[in-house]
Design a protein around this motif. Structure first.
Motif, mmCIF file in Angstrom:
data_model
loop_
_atom_site.group_PDB
_atom_site.id
_atom_site.type_symbol
_atom_site.label_atom_id
_atom_site.label_comp_id
_atom_site.label_asym_id
_atom_site.label_seq_id
_atom_site.Cartn_x
_atom_site.Cartn_y
_atom_site.Cartn_z
ATOM 1 N N LEU A 263 -2.535 12.408 10.395
ATOM 2 C CA LEU A 263 -2.242 11.566 9.246
ATOM 3 C C LEU A 263 -2.694 12.243 7.958
ATOM 4 O O LEU A 263 -3.594 13.076 7.950
ATOM 5 N N ALA A 264 -2.062 11.866 6.870
ATOM 6 C CA ALA A 264 -2.486 12.271 5.529
ATOM 7 C C ALA A 264 -2.114 11.144 4.578
ATOM 8 O O ALA A 264 -1.466 10.165 4.979
ATOM 9 N N LEU A 265 -2.520 11.257 3.331
ATOM 10 C CA LEU A 265 -2.244 10.223 2.333
ATOM 11 C C LEU A 265 -1.370 10.795 1.226
ATOM 12 O O LEU A 265 -1.454 11.975 0.888
ATOM 13 N N CYS A 266 -0.535 9.944 0.652
ATOM 14 C CA CYS A 266 0.263 10.366 -0.496
ATOM 15 C C CYS A 266 0.590 9.160 -1.367
ATOM 16 O O CYS A 266 0.482 8.015 -0.929
ATOM 17 N N THR A 267 0.980 9.443 -2.596
ATOM 18 C CA THR A 267 1.356 8.373 -3.534
ATOM 19 C C THR A 267 2.850 8.380 -3.831
ATOM 20 O O THR A 267 3.399 7.346 -4.204
ATOM 21 N N ASP A 268 3.503 9.530 -3.736
ATOM 22 C CA ASP A 268 4.933 9.658 -4.012
ATOM 23 C C ASP A 268 5.223 9.391 -5.489
ATOM 24 O O ASP A 268 5.544 10.304 -6.232
ATOM 25 N N ASP A 269 5.130 8.139 -5.913
ATOM 26 C CA ASP A 269 5.400 7.786 -7.314
ATOM 27 C C ASP A 269 4.350 6.788 -7.785
ATOM 28 O O ASP A 269 4.276 5.668 -7.255
ATOM 29 N N ARG A 270 3.560 7.177 -8.779
ATOM 30 C CA ARG A 270 2.506 6.281 -9.299
ATOM 31 C C ARG A 270 2.342 6.537 -10.785
ATOM 32 O O ARG A 270 2.203 7.686 -11.218
ATOM 33 N N ASN A 271 2.329 5.449 -11.574
ATOM 34 C CA ASN A 271 2.266 5.620 -13.028
ATOM 35 C C ASN A 271 0.841 5.478 -13.561
ATOM 36 O O ASN A 271 -0.046 4.949 -12.878
ATOM 37 N N PRO A 272 0.596 5.947 -14.794
ATOM 38 C CA PRO A 272 -0.762 5.938 -15.345
ATOM 39 C C PRO A 272 -1.375 4.544 -15.474
ATOM 40 O O PRO A 272 -2.604 4.407 -15.423
ATOM 41 N N LEU A 273 -0.554 3.514 -15.643
ATOM 42 C CA LEU A 273 -1.087 2.165 -15.772
ATOM 43 C C LEU A 273 -1.707 1.717 -14.450
ATOM 44 O O LEU A 273 -2.817 1.173 -14.411
ATOM 45 N N ASP A 274 -1.027 1.968 -13.352
ATOM 46 C CA ASP A 274 -1.582 1.627 -12.043
ATOM 47 C C ASP A 274 -2.797 2.480 -11.714
ATOM 48 O O ASP A 274 -3.755 2.017 -11.098
ATOM 49 N N ILE A 275 -2.752 3.752 -12.108
ATOM 50 C CA ILE A 275 -3.896 4.627 -11.874
ATOM 51 C C ILE A 275 -5.112 4.103 -12.630
ATOM 52 O O ILE A 275 -6.228 4.073 -12.093
ATOM 53 N N ALA A 276 -4.900 3.664 -13.872
ATOM 54 C CA ALA A 276 -6.007 3.151 -14.673
ATOM 55 C C ALA A 276 -6.553 1.840 -14.117
ATOM 56 O O ALA A 276 -7.766 1.617 -14.098
ATOM 57 N N GLU A 277 -5.654 0.972 -13.647
ATOM 58 C CA GLU A 277 -6.076 -0.357 -13.192
ATOM 59 C C GLU A 277 -6.617 -0.346 -11.765
ATOM 60 O O GLU A 277 -7.492 -1.148 -11.430
ATOM 61 N N GLN A 278 -6.094 0.555 -10.910
ATOM 62 C CA GLN A 278 -6.455 0.533 -9.497
ATOM 63 C C GLN A 278 -7.060 1.832 -8.997
ATOM 64 O O GLN A 278 -7.991 1.822 -8.192
ATOM 65 N N GLY A 279 -6.526 2.949 -9.456
ATOM 66 C CA GLY A 279 -6.944 4.240 -8.967
ATOM 67 C C GLY A 279 -5.789 4.976 -8.329
ATOM 68 O O GLY A 279 -4.620 4.613 -8.492
ATOM 69 N N HIS A 280 -6.116 6.009 -7.580
ATOM 70 C CA HIS A 280 -5.103 6.874 -6.973
ATOM 71 C C HIS A 280 -5.365 6.895 -5.467
ATOM 72 O O HIS A 280 -5.343 5.831 -4.831
ATOM 73 N N LEU A 281 -5.630 8.045 -4.871
ATOM 74 C CA LEU A 281 -5.974 8.067 -3.450
ATOM 75 C C LEU A 281 -7.288 7.334 -3.194
ATOM 76 O O LEU A 281 -7.488 6.780 -2.104
ATOM 77 N N ASP A 282 -8.168 7.318 -4.182
ATOM 78 C CA ASP A 282 -9.422 6.565 -4.030
ATOM 79 C C ASP A 282 -9.141 5.081 -3.814
ATOM 80 O O ASP A 282 -9.845 4.405 -3.060
ATOM 81 N N HIS A 283 -8.083 4.574 -4.445
ATOM 82 C CA HIS A 283 -7.667 3.181 -4.239
ATOM 83 C C HIS A 283 -7.230 2.960 -2.797
ATOM 84 O O HIS A 283 -7.571 1.934 -2.178
ATOM 85 N N MET A 284 -6.496 3.908 -2.226
ATOM 86 C CA MET A 284 -6.060 3.781 -0.844
ATOM 87 C C MET A 284 -7.266 3.757 0.103
ATOM 88 O O MET A 284 -7.311 2.973 1.057
ATOM 89 N N ILE A 285 -8.229 4.621 -0.163
ATOM 90 C CA ILE A 285 -9.417 4.695 0.694
ATOM 91 C C ILE A 285 -10.195 3.386 0.643
ATOM 92 O O ILE A 285 -10.569 2.824 1.683
ATOM 93 N N ARG A 286 -10.440 2.882 -0.562
ATOM 94 C CA ARG A 286 -11.165 1.606 -0.716
ATOM 95 C C ARG A 286 -10.442 0.475 -0.002
ATOM 96 O O ARG A 286 -11.045 -0.336 0.710
#
Length: 565
Positions: A263-286
């Protein structure tokens, strides 16, 4: 022996102080699953010491903190962050994403090799390690008009670039199964290297044929059952959680210690607003840990398993000799990055300031013809009208049919059933095509929203209640050289300019983030009910596929009403 190797040995043995030592904390051993109390010694770009006490020229106290390997986003389109690679670097590296494996598919469909070269040049300058997969599907489909064509002859010259891993997501899986010569030529040229997959819902013997070509990864699984079949057949599954496509919860049953090596993790398409409000791969881990996923499983997927899947043999573990991509977090559950190292360099603002800029490209790529309100008229006909049905949180859509009201001799919208107009306008200056249709699921009660971000060919896409507002929104995109526009009652109430190929901003990511917040509010003022109306709009031009079926012509059967730019 080189001086660098001698230094690594001497600092690892402890004959001389390490360049940097993290002291007083613990690290997460992704082999044993243990939390190991230990110093971590760094020399140059690599780890040289663990499981012992070290002295360093610089010593950093990380008491009560935990160190994990840097996170690897295994599949994304940086263009969908709406910022350039340099700004993406500055946006997500502080969150612990030290490697990003990108497919410049979007800019390639607009600019061809010029877009790929822009990404390669940028990757040579960013602090995070951006690796590039060469876009395999340009154009993405014969059903729409793109701005470029990339046959195998134009891809092969890039193959040995130091930032290139292999061939990007092979979306034309029907073409593979039915031995389309263009598909086979690309697959043949990249045999022996990494070939990324893209095969939503493909199962059984057709999947076997697809995998027989050497394709090894897939980020399109939307159910645990589908993912398990693909794992059994040797695929490495990239669990995706983006701004539109959200598969993490559906795939949590497979994120186990036993399956984590695949397994691995990916975001494919993620915008800066979601990154600011939730995070990136760190959001997936949490999110995964909070839902009961074992920390060892999700952290493996985020680093060592991802590295192995893509042949990056120097990263993913905290051990001597491995690349010093490190994330110092408060704890495993919160996964909040306190300190980040990229190749042994502590991530600070000054580090980004030292990068060389890369000249933007595609600043005049929006060549759509000017439109009038009358261009959006749909002649009335008796019987049911085909309607694209939006599924929130998914990029796939449904084929629906409704009897829509007549407005004179034209077909009108039906606000009671949330059916409004949609149009795609060719914007590459190729043929000037314009197609109209209807869509259900946006929630708009008035106005219009338009965008030059329209997967995969990136023509102008506009949805709206008013033909006049649709025309205003579409024409404004040409004036700002691409982007998003919101119109209400004849007035522009929100916009963002994306002049780099009509896909990316030249502004800092903070400004893009703030502008997106305003745009979202302007869309909600029209009645929009989708969480991400602009990214949902971006995926709307994809052909409607009511029943996934491979025909004897090697094409996915699609309804003929599917929007064609």
């Amino acid at each position: 022996m080189s001086e660098a190797l001698e230094q690594f040995i001497d600092q690892g043995v402890g004959r001389e102080p390490a360049d940097i030592v993290l002291k007083g904390g613990q690290f997460f051993d992704l082999v044993t699953g243990e939390l190991v109390a230990s110093d971590i010694a760094i020399s140059g770009d690599r780890i040289v010491g663990t499981c012992g006490d070290y002295q360093g020229r610089e010593e950093i106290d990380i008491s009560d903190l935990t160190v994990v390997p840097g996170f690897i986003d295994t599949h994304l389109h940086i263009e969908s962050s709406l910022v350039t690679p340099h700004e993406f670097d500055r946006c997500v590296l502080p969150l612990g994403i030290t490697t990003a494996i990108c497919d410049p598919h979007e800019i390639a469909n607009v600019l061809g090799t010029e877009g790929i070269q822009f990404f390669l040049d940028s990757a040579m300058e960013t602090i995070m390690d951006i690796r590039v997969q060469l876009s395999s599907c340009v154009p993405a489909t014969h059903l729409e008009t793109s701005g470029a064509d990339l046959p195998v002859e134009r891809l092969v010259p890039f193959r040995h670039h130091p930032k290139v891993i292999g061939l990007a997501e092979f979306m034309n899986f029907p073409g593979v199964v039915h031995k389309d010569p263009v598909c086979l030529a690309k697959l043949d040229a990249f045999q022996g290297g990494h070939i990324d997959g893209h095969a939503p819902l493909l199962r059984g013997k057709e999947l076997n044929g697809y995998l027989a070509t050497g394709i090894r990864t897939d980020h399109e699984c939307t159910s645990a059952e589908e993912a398990l079949e693909k794992i059994r057949k040797g695929m490495h599954i990239l669990v995706r959680e983006g701004s539109v496509s959200k598969d993490l919860h559906a795939l949590m049953p497979i994120i186990t210690e036993r399956l984590s090596p695949y397994l691995a993790l990916c975001t494919d398409d993620r915008n800066p607003l979601d990154i600011a409000e939730q995070g990136h791969l760190d959001h997936m881990i949490r999110t995964a840990i909070a839902a009961g996923v074992e920390p060892l499983a999700i952290y493996r997927a985020a680093s060592i398993s991802a590295a192995r899947a893509f042949g990056l043999r120097d990263r993913g573990l905290i051990a001597p000799g491995w690349r010093a991509d490190l994330v110092v977090v408060d704890n495993l559950e919160n996964c909040k990055a306190e300190i980040v190292f990229s190749a042994g360099r502590r991530v600070r603002d000054a580090l980004f300031a030292g990068r060389n800029p890369v000249e933007p490209v595609g600043l005049d790529s929006v060549k759509a013809r000017e439109v009038k309100a009358a261009d959006f008229a749909v002649p009335y006909s008796e019987g049911e009208t085909s309607v694209i049905g939006v599924l929130p949180g998914k990029i796939i859509t449904e084929h629906r049919r409704y009897r829509l009201p007549a407005e004179g001799n034209q077909t009108g919208v039906d606000l009671a059933r949330d059916v409004i107009k949609v149009a795609v306008i060719e914007r590459h200056g190729v043929n000037g095509n314009h197609a109209n249709g209807f869509v259900q699921g946006f929630g708009l009660k008035k106005g219009a929203i338009a965008s030059t971000v329209g997967h995969d060919s990136h023509n102008v896409c506009v949805v709206g209640v008013s033909d006049e507002d649709m025309a205003l929104a579409a024409n404004r995109l040409g004036e700002i050289k691409g982007g998003f526009v919101v119109v209400e009652d004849g007035k522009i109430t929100g916009e963002i300019a994306l002049p780099v190929a009509g896909l990316m901003s030249l502004e800092p990511y903070e400004r893009v983030r703030d502008t997106l917040h305003h745009l979202r509010q302007a869309a909600f003022a029209l009645g929009a009910t989708l969480e991400e109306p602009f990214l949902q709009l971006a995926f709307l031009p994809l052909p409607v596929i009511p029943h996934l079926k491979i025909s004897d012509r090697g094409l996915v059967d699609v309804d003929k009403f599917a929007l064609i730019g």
